[in-house]
Scaffold this active site. Structure first.
Site, PDB file in Angstrom:
ATOM      1  N   GLN A 151       0.838  -1.199   0.000  1.00 37.04           N
ATOM      2  CA  GLN A 151       0.000   0.000   0.000  1.00 37.04           C
ATOM      3  C   GLN A 151       0.875   1.252   0.000  1.00 37.04           C
ATOM      4  OE1 GLN A 151      -3.459  -0.652   3.033  1.00 37.04           O
ATOM      5  NE2 GLN A 151      -1.824  -2.070   3.580  1.00 37.04           N
ATOM      6  N   HIS A 154      -1.245   1.584  -4.382  1.00 37.62           N
ATOM      7  CA  HIS A 154      -1.605   3.006  -4.236  1.00 37.62           C
ATOM      8  C   HIS A 154      -0.688   3.944  -5.008  1.00 37.62           C
ATOM      9  CE1 HIS A 154      -3.688   1.830  -0.190  1.00 37.62           C
ATOM     10  NE2 HIS A 154      -4.382   1.468  -1.234  1.00 37.62           N
ATOM     11  N   CYS A 156      -0.479  13.580 -15.923  1.00 35.07           N
ATOM     12  CA  CYS A 156      -1.155  14.823 -16.318  1.00 35.07           C
ATOM     13  C   CYS A 156      -2.517  14.867 -15.642  1.00 35.07           C
ATOM     14  CB  CYS A 156      -1.325  14.867 -17.834  1.00 35.07           C
ATOM     15  SG  CYS A 156      -2.197  16.351 -18.360  1.00 35.07           S
ATOM     16  N   CYS A 160       1.549  18.940 -22.267  1.00 37.21           N
ATOM     17  CA  CYS A 160       0.539  19.978 -22.520  1.00 37.21           C
ATOM     18  C   CYS A 160       0.729  21.178 -21.603  1.00 37.21           C
ATOM     19  CB  CYS A 160      -0.853  19.401 -22.311  1.00 37.21           C
ATOM     20  SG  CYS A 160      -1.228  19.131 -20.575  1.00 37.21           S
ATOM     21  N   GLY A 174       2.721  -4.561   9.065  1.00 37.41           N
ATOM     22  CA  GLY A 174       2.779  -3.111   9.210  1.00 37.41           C
ATOM     23  C   GLY A 174       1.607  -2.369   8.606  1.00 37.41           C
ATOM     24  N   THR A 175       0.416  -2.968   8.688  1.00 32.26           N
ATOM     25  CA  THR A 175      -0.769  -2.265   8.206  1.00 32.26           C
ATOM     26  C   THR A 175      -1.867  -2.292   9.268  1.00 32.26           C
ATOM     27  OG1 THR A 175      -2.454  -2.106   6.480  1.00 32.26           O
ATOM     28  CG2 THR A 175      -1.646  -4.327   6.989  1.00 32.26           C
ATOM     29  N   SER A 176      -2.640  -1.204   9.357  1.00 31.80           N
ATOM     30  CA  SER A 176      -3.737  -1.138  10.332  1.00 31.80           C
ATOM     31  C   SER A 176      -4.938  -1.945   9.834  1.00 31.80           C
ATOM     32  CB  SER A 176      -4.128   0.318  10.575  1.00 31.80           C
ATOM     33  OG  SER A 176      -4.395   0.971   9.341  1.00 31.80           O
TER      34      SER A 176
HETATM   35  N1  APR Z   1       6.657  -2.757  12.214  1.00 32.28           N
HETATM   36  C1  APR Z   1       5.431  -3.259  11.902  1.00 32.28           C
HETATM   37  N2  APR Z   1       4.268  -2.531  12.018  1.00 32.28           N
HETATM   38  C2  APR Z   1       4.386  -1.273  12.487  1.00 32.28           C
HETATM   39  C3  APR Z   1       5.626  -0.694  12.851  1.00 32.28           C
HETATM   40  C4  APR Z   1       6.807  -1.503  12.696  1.00 32.28           C
HETATM   41  N3  APR Z   1       8.013  -1.036  13.006  1.00 32.28           N
HETATM   42  N4  APR Z   1       5.394   0.584  13.288  1.00 32.28           N
HETATM   43  C5  APR Z   1       4.046   0.780  13.195  1.00 32.28           C
HETATM   44  N5  APR Z   1       3.446  -0.330  12.733  1.00 32.28           N
HETATM   45  C6  APR Z   1       2.024  -0.548  12.459  1.00 32.28           C
HETATM   46  C7  APR Z   1       1.070   0.298  13.280  1.00 32.28           C
HETATM   47  O1  APR Z   1       0.782  -0.310  14.524  1.00 32.28           O
HETATM   48  C8  APR Z   1      -0.160   0.363  12.373  1.00 32.28           C
HETATM   49  O2  APR Z   1      -1.050  -0.717  12.645  1.00 32.28           O
HETATM   50  O3  APR Z   1       1.797  -0.183  11.125  1.00 32.28           O
HETATM   51  C9  APR Z   1       0.421   0.184  10.965  1.00 32.28           C
HETATM   52  C10 APR Z   1       0.375   1.431  10.097  1.00 32.28           C
HETATM   53  O4  APR Z   1      -0.980   1.725   9.874  1.00 32.28           O
HETATM   54  P1  APR Z   1      -1.405   3.031   9.041  1.00 32.28           P
HETATM   55  O5  APR Z   1      -0.646   4.190   9.502  1.00 32.28           O
HETATM   56  O6  APR Z   1      -2.891   3.055   9.080  1.00 32.28           O
HETATM   57  O7  APR Z   1      -0.894   2.702   7.565  1.00 32.28           O
HETATM   58  P2  APR Z   1      -1.499   1.710   6.455  1.00 32.28           P
HETATM   59  O8  APR Z   1      -2.183   0.542   7.069  1.00 32.28           O
HETATM   60  O9  APR Z   1      -0.426   1.453   5.502  1.00 32.28           O
HETATM   61  O10 APR Z   1      -2.608   2.683   5.783  1.00 32.28           O
HETATM   62  C11 APR Z   1      -3.316   2.200   4.673  1.00 32.28           C
HETATM   63  O11 APR Z   1      -4.302   4.348   4.304  1.00 32.28           O
HETATM   64  O12 APR Z   1      -3.870   6.562   4.508  1.00 32.28           O
HETATM   65  C12 APR Z   1      -4.077   5.562   3.590  1.00 32.28           C
HETATM   66  O13 APR Z   1      -3.295   5.295   1.360  1.00 32.28           O
HETATM   67  C13 APR Z   1      -2.853   5.355   2.692  1.00 32.28           C
HETATM   68  O14 APR Z   1      -1.745   3.303   2.073  1.00 32.28           O
HETATM   69  C14 APR Z   1      -2.321   3.997   3.136  1.00 32.28           C
HETATM   70  C15 APR Z   1      -3.565   3.309   3.671  1.00 32.28           C
END
Ligand code: APR
Length: 254
Positions: free
Chosen positions: A98, A116, A124, A161, A197-199
């Site tokens: 992402q 993303h 453009c 353009c 590492g994603t929420s």
């Molecule tokens: N290792 C693993 N996970 C981690 C670390 C780490 N060192 N540090 C933080 N995290 C976790 C956090 O606990 C959180 O759950 O990474 C996650 C980051 O979550 P977000 O900030 O919500 O990012 P993401 O999930 O990538 O967001 C998804 O939302 O804002 C939009 O387009 C944007 O691609 C993004 C999408």
């Protein structure tokens, strides 16, 4: 379930897919979006990451993206990126991200599926939908890479353009590129799906884990804190990607 259990699944799996989010780049110094110092704590997405915001104030949006490019441009891939890069080259996994920071690319990851877009690519703004040749600009390049920091001119312009250029990222309310979604759905047909590492709240990316699960994959999560996905995955490892992935890699080597 432990890291050893995850290593055992990794050894057995023939098709492994990894979905990464901002957390994998946190140790490189790239701010996450929803963490304590996350971008969305300081800015409103609707002011900066929507087509409406861009048309309302393109300079404000570009100043924000330019500041993110300046930060990300000083960041290096960390051990988490490097382990996944080697696994991807050894065909041990497919990386779906992402992230728009291109740190997976810079780590040498093969075949990254970017959902993303990229901070380092522009298109453009006159072109409504990538590849839409009916637009009044007709022959503007679909996308181009520009890694200059700072930009020669603000806001940046289409080299063809001279109309406004926009970041080639997917903004809130916009659809992902069909090709990327198709490749990600194919990658979700796997034996082991890891969310790192994603929420796990932003769709359609967050849906990939459930899609993989529905198709019988073992699922895992690596994150220092619990997320909405933590209760549904087979293995939830609470830790930082830059620590857990090298340890997992070591276990695989033994
Ligand atoms: N290792 C693993 N996970 C981690 C670390 C780490 N060192 N540090 C933080 N995290 C976790 C956090 O606990 C959180 O759950 O990474 C996650 C980051 O979550 P977000 O900030 O919500 O990012 P993401 O999930 O990538 O967001 C998804 O939302 O804002 C939009 O387009 C944007 O691609 C993004 C999408």
């Amino acid at each position: 379930m432990s890291l050893e259990d995850l290593a055992a699944h990794l050894r057995r799996a023939s098709r492994v897919t990894v979905l990464t989010g901002a957390g994998i780049s946190a140790a490189s110094g790239v701010p996450t979006f929803r963490g304590a110092e996350g971008l969305w704590r300081h800015y409103r997405p609707e002011d900066l990451a929507t087509a409406a915001a861009f048309h309302r104030d393109p300079l404000l949006v570009w100043e924000w993206y330019a500041s993110r490019r300046a930060v990300v441009g000083r960041c290096e891939p960390n051990p988490g990126h490097q382990v996944l890069a080697r696994w991807s080259r050894e065909r041990r996994c497919t990386v779906v991200t992402q992230n728009v920071d291109d740190l997976h690319h810079r780590a040498g990851t093969a075949g990254v599926i970017r959902l993303h877009g990229s901070l380092w690519e522009l298109r453009c703004a006159g072109v409504a939908v990538p590849g839409d040749r009916r637009s009044r600009h007709g022959v503007c390049p679909e996308e181009w890479r520009d890694e200059t920091v700072p930009f020669a001119e603000m806001p940046p312009r289409c080299p063809h353009c001279r109309g406004l250029a926009r970041p080639a990222v997917v903004w809130f309310g916009e659809t992902l590129r069909e090709r990327d979604m198709r490749d990600a759905a194919t990658a979700a047909r796997c034996d082991l799906f890891m969310a790192i590492g994603t929420s796990a709240i932003v769709h359609p990316a967050a849906g990939l884990l459930h899609e993989a699960q529905r198709q019988g994959a073992v699922t895992a999560e690596i994150n220092p804190v619990a997320t909405p996905a933590s209760r549904s995955v087979t293995i939830a490892i609470q830790g930082a990607a830059e620590d857990v992935l090298p340890r997992l890699d070591l276990l695989l080597a033994n």
